[in-house]
Design a protein around this motif. Structure first.
Motif, PDB file in Angstrom:
ATOM      1  N   GLU A   1     -17.464  10.720   9.614  1.00  0.00           N
ATOM      2  CA  GLU A   1     -18.716  11.590   8.931  1.00  0.00           C
ATOM      3  C   GLU A   1     -19.689  10.681   8.185  1.00  0.00           C
ATOM      4  O   GLU A   1     -19.118  10.093   7.558  1.00  0.00           O
ATOM      5  N   ASP A   2     -20.890  11.078   7.694  1.00  0.00           N
ATOM      6  CA  ASP A   2     -21.850  10.437   6.974  1.00  0.00           C
ATOM      7  C   ASP A   2     -22.804  11.599   5.974  1.00  0.00           C
ATOM      8  O   ASP A   2     -22.900  12.573   6.794  1.00  0.00           O
ATOM      9  N   ALA A   3     -22.833  11.553   4.797  1.00  0.00           N
ATOM     10  CA  ALA A   3     -23.470  12.362   4.273  1.00  0.00           C
ATOM     11  C   ALA A   3     -24.853  12.364   4.265  1.00  0.00           C
ATOM     12  O   ALA A   3     -25.580  10.698   3.801  1.00  0.00           O
ATOM     13  N   MET A   4     -26.114  12.954   4.381  1.00  0.00           N
ATOM     14  CA  MET A   4     -27.000  12.228   4.477  1.00  0.00           C
ATOM     15  C   MET A   4     -28.015  13.288   3.059  1.00  0.00           C
ATOM     16  O   MET A   4     -27.793  14.607   2.973  1.00  0.00           O
ATOM     17  N   VAL A   5     -28.835  12.220   1.571  1.00  0.00           N
ATOM     18  CA  VAL A   5     -29.127  12.653   1.162  1.00  0.00           C
ATOM     19  C   VAL A   5     -30.727  12.825   1.017  1.00  0.00           C
ATOM     20  O   VAL A   5     -30.595  11.808   1.505  1.00  0.00           O
ATOM     21  N   VAL A   6     -31.582  13.224   0.093  1.00  0.00           N
ATOM     22  CA  VAL A   6     -33.174  12.530  -0.559  1.00  0.00           C
ATOM     23  C   VAL A   6     -33.127  12.036  -1.099  1.00  0.00           C
ATOM     24  O   VAL A   6     -32.248  12.399  -2.201  1.00  0.00           O
ATOM     25  N   VAL A   7     -34.151  11.075  -1.207  1.00  0.00           N
ATOM     26  CA  VAL A   7     -33.681   9.657  -2.489  1.00  0.00           C
ATOM     27  C   VAL A   7     -35.293   9.842  -2.531  1.00  0.00           C
ATOM     28  O   VAL A   7     -36.042   9.742  -2.011  1.00  0.00           O
ATOM     29  N   ALA A   8     -35.246   9.508  -4.256  1.00  0.00           N
ATOM     30  CA  ALA A   8     -36.734   8.935  -4.656  1.00  0.00           C
ATOM     31  C   ALA A   8     -36.301   7.891  -5.692  1.00  0.00           C
ATOM     32  O   ALA A   8     -36.059   7.690  -5.518  1.00  0.00           O
ATOM     33  N   SER A   9     -37.873   7.085  -6.108  1.00  0.00           N
ATOM     34  CA  SER A   9     -37.814   6.663  -6.692  1.00  0.00           C
ATOM     35  C   SER A   9     -37.510   6.982  -7.614  1.00  0.00           C
ATOM     36  O   SER A   9     -37.443   7.587  -8.430  1.00  0.00           O
ATOM     37  N   VAL A  10     -36.723   6.229  -8.364  1.00  0.00           N
ATOM     38  CA  VAL A  10     -36.112   6.317 -10.574  1.00  0.00           C
ATOM     39  C   VAL A  10     -37.715   6.960 -11.142  1.00  0.00           C
ATOM     40  O   VAL A  10     -37.193   7.866 -12.640  1.00  0.00           O
ATOM     41  N   ASN A  11     -38.340   6.385 -10.770  1.00  0.00           N
ATOM     42  CA  ASN A  11     -39.635   7.287 -11.373  1.00  0.00           C
ATOM     43  C   ASN A  11     -40.672   8.118 -11.342  1.00  0.00           C
ATOM     44  O   ASN A  11     -41.695   8.882 -11.537  1.00  0.00           O
ATOM     45  N   HIS A  12     -40.225   8.508  -9.533  1.00  0.00           N
ATOM     46  CA  HIS A  12     -40.629   9.935  -8.788  1.00  0.00           C
ATOM     47  C   HIS A  12     -40.547  10.621  -9.837  1.00  0.00           C
ATOM     48  O   HIS A  12     -39.323  11.043 -10.672  1.00  0.00           O
ATOM     49  N   PRO A  13     -41.734  11.411 -10.271  1.00  0.00           N
ATOM     50  CA  PRO A  13     -41.578  12.977 -11.023  1.00  0.00           C
ATOM     51  C   PRO A  13     -39.936  13.859 -10.374  1.00  0.00           C
ATOM     52  O   PRO A  13     -39.665  14.482 -11.224  1.00  0.00           O
ATOM     53  N   LEU A  14     -39.885  13.893  -8.684  1.00  0.00           N
ATOM     54  CA  LEU A  14     -39.097  14.556  -8.554  1.00  0.00           C
ATOM     55  C   LEU A  14     -37.345  13.973  -9.597  1.00  0.00           C
ATOM     56  O   LEU A  14     -36.123  14.901  -9.534  1.00  0.00           O
ATOM     57  N   ALA A  15     -37.712  12.978  -9.148  1.00  0.00           N
ATOM     58  CA  ALA A  15     -35.921  12.116  -9.654  1.00  0.00           C
ATOM     59  C   ALA A  15     -36.070  12.867 -11.389  1.00  0.00           C
ATOM     60  O   ALA A  15     -35.025  12.277 -12.084  1.00  0.00           O
ATOM     61  N   LYS A  16     -37.177  13.053 -12.128  1.00  0.00           N
ATOM     62  CA  LYS A  16     -36.656  12.907 -13.711  1.00  0.00           C
ATOM     63  C   LYS A  16     -36.876  14.510 -13.646  1.00  0.00           C
ATOM     64  O   LYS A  16     -36.420  14.995 -15.238  1.00  0.00           O
ATOM     65  N   LYS A  17     -36.811  15.559 -12.864  1.00  0.00           N
ATOM     66  CA  LYS A  17     -37.420  17.245 -12.785  1.00  0.00           C
ATOM     67  C   LYS A  17     -35.572  17.757 -13.579  1.00  0.00           C
ATOM     68  O   LYS A  17     -34.601  17.273 -12.589  1.00  0.00           O
ATOM     69  N   LYS A  18     -35.564  18.681 -14.248  1.00  0.00           N
ATOM     70  CA  LYS A  18     -33.774  18.948 -14.648  1.00  0.00           C
ATOM     71  C   LYS A  18     -33.858  20.134 -13.650  1.00  0.00           C
ATOM     72  O   LYS A  18     -34.916  20.798 -13.268  1.00  0.00           O
ATOM     73  N   GLY A  19     -32.979  20.198 -13.544  1.00  0.00           N
ATOM     74  CA  GLY A  19     -33.064  21.021 -12.315  1.00  0.00           C
ATOM     75  C   GLY A  19     -32.743  21.279 -10.957  1.00  0.00           C
ATOM     76  O   GLY A  19     -32.841  20.069 -10.429  1.00  0.00           O
ATOM     77  N   GLU A  20     -32.879  22.471  -9.895  1.00  0.00           N
ATOM     78  CA  GLU A  20     -32.350  21.857  -9.044  1.00  0.00           C
ATOM     79  C   GLU A  20     -34.143  21.571  -8.469  1.00  0.00           C
ATOM     80  O   GLU A  20     -35.149  22.547  -8.032  1.00  0.00           O
ATOM     81  N   ILE A  21     -34.081  21.175  -7.105  1.00  0.00           N
ATOM     82  CA  ILE A  21     -35.125  20.670  -6.782  1.00  0.00           C
ATOM     83  C   ILE A  21     -35.168  22.361  -5.799  1.00  0.00           C
ATOM     84  O   ILE A  21     -34.335  22.366  -4.674  1.00  0.00           O
ATOM     85  N   VAL A  22     -36.677  22.200  -5.030  1.00  0.00           N
ATOM     86  CA  VAL A  22     -36.563  23.424  -3.681  1.00  0.00           C
ATOM     87  C   VAL A  22     -37.593  23.285  -3.520  1.00  0.00           C
ATOM     88  O   VAL A  22     -38.337  22.297  -3.003  1.00  0.00           O
ATOM     89  N   ARG A  23     -37.621  23.915  -2.104  1.00  0.00           N
ATOM     90  CA  ARG A  23     -38.689  23.876  -1.245  1.00  0.00           C
ATOM     91  C   ARG A  23     -40.051  23.105  -1.284  1.00  0.00           C
ATOM     92  O   ARG A  23     -40.564  22.164  -0.877  1.00  0.00           O
ATOM     93  N   THR A  24     -41.091  24.515  -2.152  1.00  0.00           N
ATOM     94  CA  THR A  24     -42.176  23.877  -2.448  1.00  0.00           C
ATOM     95  C   THR A  24     -41.869  22.300  -2.973  1.00  0.00           C
ATOM     96  O   THR A  24     -42.901  21.742  -2.906  1.00  0.00           O
ATOM     97  N   ASP A  25     -41.356  22.127  -3.629  1.00  0.00           N
ATOM     98  CA  ASP A  25     -41.184  20.606  -4.586  1.00  0.00           C
ATOM     99  C   ASP A  25     -41.364  19.747  -2.955  1.00  0.00           C
ATOM    100  O   ASP A  25     -41.924  18.840  -2.973  1.00  0.00           O
ATOM    101  N   LEU A  26     -39.987  19.816  -2.271  1.00  0.00           N
ATOM    102  CA  LEU A  26     -40.554  19.167  -0.819  1.00  0.00           C
ATOM    103  C   LEU A  26     -42.258  18.837   0.323  1.00  0.00           C
ATOM    104  O   LEU A  26     -41.969  18.160   1.075  1.00  0.00           O
TER     105      LEU A  26
END
Length: 297
Positions: free
Chosen positions: A161-186
Protein backbone atom coordinates in the motif's frame (compact mmCIF):
# COMPACT_ATOMS: atom_id res chain seq x y z
CA UNK A 1 12.86 -19.63 -33.01
CA UNK A 2 12.31 -19.06 -36.74
CA UNK A 3 15.07 -16.74 -37.95
CA UNK A 4 12.81 -15.20 -40.58
CA UNK A 5 10.45 -13.86 -37.91
CA UNK A 6 13.31 -12.56 -35.78
CA UNK A 7 14.83 -10.68 -38.70
CA UNK A 8 11.45 -9.28 -39.74
CA UNK A 9 10.85 -7.93 -36.22
CA UNK A 10 14.30 -6.33 -36.16
CA UNK A 11 13.80 -4.63 -39.55
CA UNK A 12 10.37 -3.40 -38.44
CA UNK A 13 11.76 -1.92 -35.22
CA UNK A 14 14.89 -0.37 -36.73
CA UNK A 15 13.14 0.67 -39.97
CA UNK A 16 16.42 0.03 -41.72
CA UNK A 17 17.87 -3.02 -43.50
CA UNK A 18 21.50 -2.06 -42.88
CA UNK A 19 21.09 -1.64 -39.12
CA UNK A 20 19.13 -4.91 -38.94
CA UNK A 21 21.99 -6.62 -40.80
CA UNK A 22 24.49 -5.29 -38.26
CA UNK A 23 22.28 -6.46 -35.38
CA UNK A 24 22.22 -10.02 -36.75
CA UNK A 25 25.83 -9.99 -38.03
CA UNK A 26 24.67 -10.51 -41.59
CA UNK A 27 25.00 -8.76 -44.92
CA UNK A 28 22.22 -6.45 -46.10
CA UNK A 29 21.45 -8.66 -49.15
CA UNK A 30 21.02 -11.62 -46.79
CA UNK A 31 18.52 -9.66 -44.69
CA UNK A 32 16.64 -8.64 -47.83
CA UNK A 33 16.44 -12.27 -48.90
CA UNK A 34 15.10 -13.33 -45.49
CA UNK A 35 12.40 -10.65 -45.72
CA UNK A 36 11.41 -11.70 -49.27
CA UNK A 37 11.19 -15.34 -48.21
CA UNK A 38 9.19 -14.43 -45.09
CA UNK A 39 6.72 -12.37 -47.15
CA UNK A 40 6.31 -15.30 -49.53
CA UNK A 41 5.60 -17.58 -46.55
CA UNK A 42 2.98 -15.17 -45.19
CA UNK A 43 1.54 -14.66 -48.67
CA UNK A 44 1.66 -10.87 -48.91
CA UNK A 45 3.95 -7.88 -48.75
CA UNK A 46 4.62 -6.70 -45.17
CA UNK A 47 6.99 -3.77 -45.61
CA UNK A 48 6.84 -0.64 -47.72
CA UNK A 49 10.33 0.43 -48.63
CA UNK A 50 12.16 2.86 -50.85
CA UNK A 51 15.43 4.80 -50.66
CA UNK A 52 14.09 6.99 -47.85
CA UNK A 53 12.26 4.66 -45.48
CA UNK A 54 11.20 1.15 -44.49
CA UNK A 55 7.87 0.89 -42.70
CA UNK A 56 5.11 -1.58 -41.94
CA UNK A 57 1.95 -1.73 -44.03
CA UNK A 58 -1.35 -2.94 -42.55
CA UNK A 59 -0.50 -6.61 -42.97
CA UNK A 60 2.96 -5.94 -41.53
CA UNK A 61 1.46 -4.34 -38.43
CA UNK A 62 -0.63 -7.46 -37.80
CA UNK A 63 2.36 -9.78 -38.24
CA UNK A 64 4.57 -7.54 -36.08
CA UNK A 65 2.04 -7.39 -33.22
CA UNK A 66 1.53 -11.15 -33.09
CA UNK A 67 5.18 -11.86 -33.86
CA UNK A 68 6.25 -10.01 -30.71
CA UNK A 69 3.86 -12.12 -28.67
CA UNK A 70 5.10 -15.34 -30.32
CA UNK A 71 8.72 -14.39 -29.59
CA UNK A 72 7.86 -13.65 -25.95
CA UNK A 73 6.11 -17.01 -25.56
CA UNK A 74 9.00 -18.86 -27.19
CA UNK A 75 11.54 -17.20 -24.88
CA UNK A 76 9.41 -18.04 -21.84
CA UNK A 77 9.03 -21.66 -22.98
CA UNK A 78 12.77 -22.03 -23.50
CA UNK A 79 13.54 -20.56 -20.08
CA UNK A 80 11.07 -22.89 -18.37
CA UNK A 81 12.63 -25.94 -20.03
CA UNK A 82 16.17 -24.75 -19.15
CA UNK A 83 15.09 -24.34 -15.53
CA UNK A 84 14.40 -28.06 -15.19
CA UNK A 85 18.13 -28.71 -14.95
CA UNK A 86 19.68 -25.36 -14.13
CA UNK A 87 19.74 -22.93 -11.21
CA UNK A 88 18.06 -19.51 -11.29
CA UNK A 89 19.79 -17.56 -14.03
CA UNK A 90 19.31 -15.79 -17.33
CA UNK A 91 17.36 -12.73 -18.38
CA UNK A 92 14.36 -11.56 -16.39
CA UNK A 93 12.11 -8.96 -17.99
CA UNK A 94 10.59 -6.76 -15.30
CA UNK A 95 8.17 -3.89 -15.79
CA UNK A 96 7.05 -1.34 -13.24
CA UNK A 97 4.94 1.79 -13.15
CA UNK A 98 6.91 4.97 -12.59
CA UNK A 99 6.41 5.38 -8.84
CA UNK A 100 7.45 1.85 -7.94
CA UNK A 101 10.02 1.52 -10.70
CA UNK A 102 11.91 4.72 -9.93
CA UNK A 103 11.67 4.86 -6.15
CA UNK A 104 11.33 1.29 -4.79
CA UNK A 105 12.49 -1.20 -7.43
CA UNK A 106 16.22 -0.25 -7.42
CA UNK A 107 16.77 -1.59 -3.89
CA UNK A 108 14.81 -4.76 -4.76
CA UNK A 109 17.05 -5.33 -7.79
CA UNK A 110 20.14 -4.72 -5.65
CA UNK A 111 18.95 -7.40 -3.23
CA UNK A 112 18.27 -9.78 -6.14
CA UNK A 113 21.75 -9.29 -7.59
CA UNK A 114 23.43 -9.86 -4.22
CA UNK A 115 21.78 -13.26 -3.89
CA UNK A 116 21.43 -14.33 -7.55
CA UNK A 117 24.21 -12.71 -9.61
CA UNK A 118 23.47 -14.99 -12.60
CA UNK A 119 20.04 -13.42 -13.10
CA UNK A 120 20.20 -10.50 -15.53
CA UNK A 121 17.22 -8.18 -15.01
CA UNK A 122 16.04 -5.92 -17.82
CA UNK A 123 13.78 -3.13 -16.58
CA UNK A 124 11.00 -1.33 -18.43
CA UNK A 125 9.39 1.68 -16.77
CA UNK A 126 6.03 2.94 -18.00
CA UNK A 127 2.57 3.84 -16.86
CA UNK A 128 0.22 1.18 -15.54
CA UNK A 129 -1.56 0.71 -18.87
CA UNK A 130 1.67 0.16 -20.79
CA UNK A 131 3.22 -2.28 -18.31
CA UNK A 132 0.05 -4.36 -18.00
CA UNK A 133 -0.17 -4.56 -21.79
CA UNK A 134 3.43 -5.75 -22.15
CA UNK A 135 2.91 -8.45 -19.52
CA UNK A 136 -0.33 -9.54 -21.21
CA UNK A 137 1.50 -9.96 -24.55
CA UNK A 138 4.44 -11.86 -23.02
CA UNK A 139 6.96 -9.09 -23.64
CA UNK A 140 7.56 -8.83 -19.89
CA UNK A 141 7.75 -11.66 -17.34
CA UNK A 142 6.26 -9.61 -14.51
CA UNK A 143 4.94 -6.15 -13.79
CA UNK A 144 4.42 -4.12 -10.63
CA UNK A 145 1.58 -1.68 -11.23
CA UNK A 146 -0.63 0.72 -9.34
CA UNK A 147 -4.31 1.53 -9.53
CA UNK A 148 -7.25 -0.50 -10.76
CA UNK A 149 -6.30 -1.07 -14.41
CA UNK A 150 -5.46 -4.74 -14.76
CA UNK A 151 -6.04 -6.77 -17.92
CA UNK A 152 -8.45 -9.64 -17.27
CA UNK A 153 -5.92 -12.08 -18.73
CA UNK A 154 -3.44 -11.25 -15.99
CA UNK A 155 -2.91 -12.90 -12.62
CA UNK A 156 -2.78 -10.18 -9.95
CA UNK A 157 -1.42 -10.31 -6.40
CA UNK A 158 -1.57 -7.38 -4.01
CA UNK A 159 1.93 -6.34 -2.95
CA UNK A 160 1.94 -3.11 -0.96
CA UNK A 161 0.00 0.00 0.00
CA UNK A 162 1.09 3.54 -0.75
CA UNK A 163 -0.08 6.82 0.77
CA UNK A 164 -0.95 9.66 -1.62
CA UNK A 165 -0.66 13.21 -0.26
CA UNK A 166 -1.12 16.73 -1.61
CA UNK A 167 2.17 18.63 -1.74
CA UNK A 168 3.21 22.22 -2.36
CA UNK A 169 6.34 24.30 -2.26
CA UNK A 170 7.36 25.28 1.27
CA UNK A 171 6.86 28.90 0.14
CA UNK A 172 3.35 28.33 -1.22
CA UNK A 173 0.57 30.22 0.65
CA UNK A 174 -1.24 26.94 1.42
CA UNK A 175 1.93 25.56 3.01
CA UNK A 176 1.83 28.45 5.47
CA UNK A 177 -1.90 28.36 6.14
CA UNK A 178 -2.85 27.53 9.71
CA UNK A 179 -5.43 24.80 10.10
CA UNK A 180 -6.79 22.32 7.59
CA UNK A 181 -6.95 22.98 3.86
CA UNK A 182 -10.55 23.08 2.59
CA UNK A 183 -12.17 22.38 -0.78
CA UNK A 184 -12.22 26.01 -1.93
CA UNK A 185 -8.46 26.25 -1.29
CA UNK A 186 -7.84 23.27 -3.58
CA UNK A 187 -10.33 24.35 -6.24
CA UNK A 188 -8.59 27.59 -7.18
CA UNK A 189 -5.10 26.13 -7.37
CA UNK A 190 -3.22 24.98 -10.48
CA UNK A 191 -2.77 21.21 -10.29
CA UNK A 192 0.30 19.58 -11.80
CA UNK A 193 -0.77 16.03 -12.71
CA UNK A 194 0.43 12.88 -14.44
CA UNK A 195 -0.79 11.77 -17.86
CA UNK A 196 -3.85 9.65 -18.63
CA UNK A 197 -3.18 5.95 -18.03
CA UNK A 198 -0.95 6.61 -15.04
CA UNK A 199 -1.91 5.13 -11.67
CA UNK A 200 -1.00 8.45 -10.06
CA UNK A 201 -3.41 10.22 -12.42
CA UNK A 202 -6.10 7.70 -11.50
CA UNK A 203 -5.53 8.46 -7.80
CA UNK A 204 -5.63 12.21 -8.50
CA UNK A 205 -8.98 11.93 -10.27
CA UNK A 206 -10.28 9.88 -7.35
CA UNK A 207 -9.38 12.77 -5.03
CA UNK A 208 -11.06 15.23 -7.40
CA UNK A 209 -14.25 13.16 -7.17
CA UNK A 210 -13.92 12.81 -3.41
CA UNK A 211 -13.75 16.59 -2.94
CA UNK A 212 -16.00 17.43 -5.92
CA UNK A 213 -13.16 19.39 -7.47
CA UNK A 214 -12.96 20.81 -10.98
CA UNK A 215 -9.63 22.65 -10.90
CA UNK A 216 -9.50 25.73 -13.09
CA UNK A 217 -6.11 24.76 -14.51
CA UNK A 218 -4.36 21.41 -15.01
CA UNK A 219 -0.76 20.93 -16.17
CA UNK A 220 -0.09 17.41 -17.51
CA UNK A 221 3.42 15.96 -17.17
CA UNK A 222 4.63 12.42 -17.87
CA UNK A 223 7.37 12.45 -15.22
CA UNK A 224 7.05 12.44 -11.44
CA UNK A 225 10.46 14.09 -11.14
CA UNK A 226 9.33 16.93 -13.40
CA UNK A 227 6.16 17.33 -11.33
CA UNK A 228 8.16 17.56 -8.11
CA UNK A 229 10.49 20.18 -9.54
CA UNK A 230 7.55 22.16 -10.94
CA UNK A 231 5.75 22.14 -7.60
CA UNK A 232 8.96 23.07 -5.82
CA UNK A 233 9.32 26.27 -7.90
CA UNK A 234 5.70 27.20 -7.29
CA UNK A 235 3.91 26.22 -10.52
CA UNK A 236 1.12 24.54 -8.58
CA UNK A 237 0.22 21.71 -6.22
CA UNK A 238 0.06 17.97 -6.83
CA UNK A 239 -1.00 14.62 -5.42
CA UNK A 240 2.07 12.41 -5.07
CA UNK A 241 3.15 9.18 -3.43
CA UNK A 242 4.99 9.49 -0.12
CA UNK A 243 7.56 7.09 -1.62
CA UNK A 244 8.53 9.73 -4.18
CA UNK A 245 9.02 12.76 -1.92
CA UNK A 246 11.23 11.56 0.93
CA UNK A 247 14.32 13.52 -0.16
CA UNK A 248 12.30 16.68 -0.81
CA UNK A 249 10.65 16.49 2.61
CA UNK A 250 14.01 15.92 4.30
CA UNK A 251 15.52 18.91 2.44
CA UNK A 252 12.49 21.15 3.13
CA UNK A 253 11.82 21.60 -0.59
CA UNK A 254 8.22 20.34 -0.44
CA UNK A 255 5.56 20.25 2.25
CA UNK A 256 2.61 17.91 2.72
CA UNK A 257 -0.60 19.94 2.98
CA UNK A 258 -2.95 19.17 5.85
CA UNK A 259 -6.06 18.16 3.91
CA UNK A 260 -8.94 16.52 5.77
CA UNK A 261 -9.72 13.08 4.33
CA UNK A 262 -6.17 12.46 3.12
CA UNK A 263 -3.81 10.69 2.66
CA UNK A 264 -5.43 8.47 0.04
CA UNK A 265 -4.33 4.85 0.24
CA UNK A 266 -3.73 2.95 -2.99
CA UNK A 267 -2.49 -0.54 -3.72
CA UNK A 268 0.35 -1.86 -5.83
CA UNK A 269 -0.01 -5.29 -7.41
CA UNK A 270 2.25 -7.89 -8.99
CA UNK A 271 0.91 -8.99 -12.39
CA UNK A 272 1.91 -12.05 -14.40
CA UNK A 273 0.11 -13.90 -17.17
CA UNK A 274 1.03 -17.53 -16.57
CA UNK A 275 1.17 -19.88 -13.62
CA UNK A 276 4.28 -21.45 -15.16
CA UNK A 277 7.24 -19.46 -13.86
CA UNK A 278 10.97 -19.61 -14.47
CA UNK A 279 13.25 -20.02 -11.46
CA UNK A 280 14.47 -16.47 -12.04
CA UNK A 281 10.92 -15.14 -11.78
CA UNK A 282 10.15 -17.31 -8.75
CA UNK A 283 13.08 -15.98 -6.75
CA UNK A 284 12.34 -12.39 -7.79
CA UNK A 285 8.74 -12.74 -6.59
CA UNK A 286 9.99 -14.26 -3.35
CA UNK A 287 12.28 -11.27 -2.77
CA UNK A 288 9.44 -8.85 -3.56
CA UNK A 289 7.21 -10.49 -0.96
CA UNK A 290 9.96 -10.52 1.67
CA UNK A 291 10.54 -6.78 1.12
CA UNK A 292 6.95 -5.77 1.84
CA UNK A 293 7.98 -4.20 5.14
CA UNK A 294 10.62 -2.06 3.42
CA UNK A 295 7.87 -0.61 1.23
CA UNK A 296 6.02 0.76 4.25
CA UNK A 297 7.17 4.19 5.37
Amino acid sequence: MDQHLKIFLTVAEMQNFSRAAEEHHMTQPAVSQYIRTFEEMIGTRLLERNNKYVRLNKAGEIVYHHGKEILGLYTKMQNLVDDLTNKASGRLYIGASYTFGEYVLPRIISNLQDIYPDIHPEITIGNTTKISGLVATNQLDVGIVEGQFIDKKLIAEELAEDAMVVVASVNHPLAKKKGEIVRTDLQRETWVVREEGSGTREATEKVFRQFNLSPEKLMNFSSTQLIKESVEVGLGISLLSQWTIQKELKNDDLKILDVAGLPLQRKFSIVTNSRFQTKALEVFLSILRKNKLLMTL
